[in-house]
Design a protein around this motif. Sequence first.
Motif, PDB file in Angstrom:
ATOM      1  N   THR A   6       1.006  -1.418  -0.103  1.00  0.00           N
ATOM      2  CA  THR A   6      -0.127   0.165  -0.077  1.00  0.00           C
ATOM      3  C   THR A   6       0.570   1.129  -0.216  1.00  0.00           C
ATOM      4  OG1 THR A   6      -0.256   0.209   2.020  1.00  0.00           O
ATOM      5  CG2 THR A   6      -2.036  -1.315   1.003  1.00  0.00           C
ATOM      6  N   ARG A   7       0.505   2.206   0.143  1.00  0.00           N
ATOM      7  CA  ARG A   7       0.740   3.600  -0.453  1.00  0.00           C
ATOM      8  C   ARG A   7       1.880   4.214   0.593  1.00  0.00           C
ATOM      9  NH1 ARG A   7      -1.252   8.955  -0.916  1.00  0.00           N
ATOM     10  NH2 ARG A   7       0.056  10.592  -2.410  1.00  0.00           N
ATOM     11  N   ASN A   8       0.749   3.866   2.033  1.00  0.00           N
ATOM     12  CA  ASN A   8       0.888   4.784   3.228  1.00  0.00           C
ATOM     13  C   ASN A   8       0.536   3.840   4.212  1.00  0.00           C
ATOM     14  OD1 ASN A   8      -1.832   4.314   2.811  1.00  0.00           O
ATOM     15  ND2 ASN A   8      -2.546   6.598   3.485  1.00  0.00           N
ATOM     16  N   ASN A   9       0.443   2.739   3.927  1.00  0.00           N
ATOM     17  CA  ASN A   9       0.976   1.457   5.216  1.00  0.00           C
ATOM     18  C   ASN A   9      -0.537   1.808   5.981  1.00  0.00           C
ATOM     19  OD1 ASN A   9       3.157   0.414   4.477  1.00  0.00           O
ATOM     20  ND2 ASN A   9       4.198   2.060   5.341  1.00  0.00           N
ATOM     21  N   GLY A  10      -1.276   2.835   5.619  1.00  0.00           N
ATOM     22  CA  GLY A  10      -2.581   2.558   7.024  1.00  0.00           C
ATOM     23  C   GLY A  10      -2.517   3.385   7.413  1.00  0.00           C
ATOM     24  N   ARG A  11      -1.701   4.798   6.965  1.00  0.00           N
ATOM     25  CA  ARG A  11      -1.508   6.074   7.558  1.00  0.00           C
ATOM     26  C   ARG A  11      -2.834   7.019   6.578  1.00  0.00           C
ATOM     27  NH1 ARG A  11       3.169   4.563  12.454  1.00  0.00           N
ATOM     28  NH2 ARG A  11       1.721   6.649  13.478  1.00  0.00           N
ATOM     29  N   SER A  12      -1.938   8.278   7.914  1.00  0.00           N
ATOM     30  CA  SER A  12      -1.798   9.529   6.624  1.00  0.00           C
ATOM     31  C   SER A  12      -0.974  10.395   7.800  1.00  0.00           C
ATOM     32  CB  SER A  12      -3.438  10.124   6.811  1.00  0.00           C
ATOM     33  OG  SER A  12      -3.511  10.356   8.202  1.00  0.00           O
ATOM     34  N   LYS A  13       0.092  10.395   7.740  1.00  0.00           N
ATOM     35  CA  LYS A  13       1.160  10.761   8.327  1.00  0.00           C
ATOM     36  C   LYS A  13       1.918  11.363   7.674  1.00  0.00           C
ATOM     37  CE  LYS A  13       4.769   8.917  10.447  1.00  0.00           C
ATOM     38  NZ  LYS A  13       6.199   9.220   9.967  1.00  0.00           N
ATOM     39  N   PRO A  32      -1.745   5.074  16.960  1.00  0.00           N
ATOM     40  CA  PRO A  32      -2.170   5.894  16.135  1.00  0.00           C
ATOM     41  C   PRO A  32      -2.560   7.037  16.073  1.00  0.00           C
ATOM     42  CG  PRO A  32      -0.225   4.245  15.396  1.00  0.00           C
ATOM     43  CD  PRO A  32      -1.101   3.779  16.477  1.00  0.00           C
ATOM     44  N   ARG A  33      -2.673   8.391  16.300  1.00  0.00           N
ATOM     45  CA  ARG A  33      -4.090   8.952  15.675  1.00  0.00           C
ATOM     46  C   ARG A  33      -3.951   9.078  14.247  1.00  0.00           C
ATOM     47  NH1 ARG A  33      -7.144  13.768  18.440  1.00  0.00           N
ATOM     48  NH2 ARG A  33      -7.983  14.292  16.740  1.00  0.00           N
ATOM     49  N   ASP A  34      -3.415   9.295  13.190  1.00  0.00           N
ATOM     50  CA  ASP A  34      -3.713   9.040  11.713  1.00  0.00           C
ATOM     51  C   ASP A  34      -3.973   7.466  11.425  1.00  0.00           C
ATOM     52  OD1 ASP A  34      -0.927   8.187  12.529  1.00  0.00           O
ATOM     53  OD2 ASP A  34      -0.305   8.356  10.935  1.00  0.00           O
ATOM     54  N   LYS A  35      -3.713   6.728  12.312  1.00  0.00           N
ATOM     55  CA  LYS A  35      -3.972   5.547  12.066  1.00  0.00           C
ATOM     56  C   LYS A  35      -5.348   5.115  12.092  1.00  0.00           C
ATOM     57  CE  LYS A  35      -1.559   0.462  10.894  1.00  0.00           C
ATOM     58  NZ  LYS A  35      -0.659   0.217  11.150  1.00  0.00           N
ATOM     59  N   ALA A  36      -6.194   5.634  13.324  1.00  0.00           N
ATOM     60  CA  ALA A  36      -6.957   5.328  13.691  1.00  0.00           C
ATOM     61  C   ALA A  36      -8.252   5.086  13.068  1.00  0.00           C
ATOM     62  CB  ALA A  36      -7.902   5.711  15.371  1.00  0.00           C
ATOM     63  N   TYR A  74     -11.304   4.371  17.231  1.00  0.00           N
ATOM     64  CA  TYR A  74     -10.598   3.093  16.988  1.00  0.00           C
ATOM     65  C   TYR A  74      -9.841   2.658  16.593  1.00  0.00           C
ATOM     66  CZ  TYR A  74     -16.142   2.755  18.184  1.00  0.00           C
ATOM     67  OH  TYR A  74     -17.036   3.784  18.711  1.00  0.00           O
ATOM     68  N   SER A  75      -9.569   1.413  17.220  1.00  0.00           N
ATOM     69  CA  SER A  75      -8.562   0.784  16.282  1.00  0.00           C
ATOM     70  C   SER A  75      -9.048   0.152  15.049  1.00  0.00           C
ATOM     71  CB  SER A  75      -7.630   0.210  17.378  1.00  0.00           C
ATOM     72  OG  SER A  75      -8.334  -1.625  17.787  1.00  0.00           O
ATOM     73  N   ILE A  76      -8.077  -0.375  14.407  1.00  0.00           N
ATOM     74  CA  ILE A  76      -8.790  -1.527  13.189  1.00  0.00           C
ATOM     75  C   ILE A  76      -9.050  -2.367  14.070  1.00  0.00           C
ATOM     76  CG2 ILE A  76      -7.772  -2.761  10.873  1.00  0.00           C
ATOM     77  CD1 ILE A  76      -6.982   0.450  10.568  1.00  0.00           C
ATOM     78  N   VAL A  92      -8.544  -5.891  -4.647  1.00  0.00           N
ATOM     79  CA  VAL A  92      -9.123  -4.603  -4.071  1.00  0.00           C
ATOM     80  C   VAL A  92      -8.158  -3.851  -2.946  1.00  0.00           C
ATOM     81  CG1 VAL A  92     -11.221  -3.292  -3.298  1.00  0.00           C
ATOM     82  CG2 VAL A  92     -11.288  -5.040  -4.265  1.00  0.00           C
ATOM     83  N   ARG A  93      -7.629  -4.562  -1.734  1.00  0.00           N
ATOM     84  CA  ARG A  93      -7.129  -4.282  -0.911  1.00  0.00           C
ATOM     85  C   ARG A  93      -5.587  -3.458  -1.750  1.00  0.00           C
ATOM     86  NH1 ARG A  93      -5.195  -8.145   2.916  1.00  0.00           N
ATOM     87  NH2 ARG A  93      -6.123  -9.768   1.676  1.00  0.00           N
ATOM     88  N   ARG A  94      -5.064  -3.892  -2.633  1.00  0.00           N
ATOM     89  CA  ARG A  94      -3.930  -3.808  -3.599  1.00  0.00           C
ATOM     90  C   ARG A  94      -3.585  -3.026  -4.640  1.00  0.00           C
ATOM     91  NH1 ARG A  94      -2.990  -7.220  -0.225  1.00  0.00           N
ATOM     92  NH2 ARG A  94      -0.866  -9.190  -0.786  1.00  0.00           N
ATOM     93  N   THR A  95      -5.142  -2.173  -4.905  1.00  0.00           N
ATOM     94  CA  THR A  95      -5.193  -1.428  -5.527  1.00  0.00           C
ATOM     95  C   THR A  95      -5.148   0.217  -5.220  1.00  0.00           C
ATOM     96  OG1 THR A  95      -7.567  -1.565  -5.882  1.00  0.00           O
ATOM     97  CG2 THR A  95      -6.431  -2.326  -7.425  1.00  0.00           C
TER      98      THR A  95
END
Length: 104
Positions: A6-13, A32-36, A74-76, A92-95
């Motif tokens: 994935t592009r950002n590893n599930g984060r927006s940091k 982490p707040r950006d991953k929640a 919430y956590s994942i 779908v996850r890879r795109t």
Amino acid sequence: CFYSITRNNGRSKHNRGYVRRIHCEDLRILVPRDKAIKKLTIKNFKDHHSNEELKKVLLLPNYKVPRLFSFCFYSITAAYMRKLIKSRSKKVRRTFVNRSHTIQ
């Protein structure tokens, strides 16, 4: 060699070294707040009948009774258990879809 799919590893940091951690509402673990997963809840301070009575008593005709806005984090895992998010297939996850450009 492991690489990131994935592009950002599930984060927006983006370009931040450290993001403060917050407690998950369900599991009380630090995330982490950006991953929640963030969920905005909007509630009235009182029930519907009390709001109607309050509107009748007030002198201002266009007065709106204030509401309570709060974010739940919430956590994942907890979001998946509460069905806030759903699992997706591997394809779908890879795109990566940039949703800001697709929504019009």
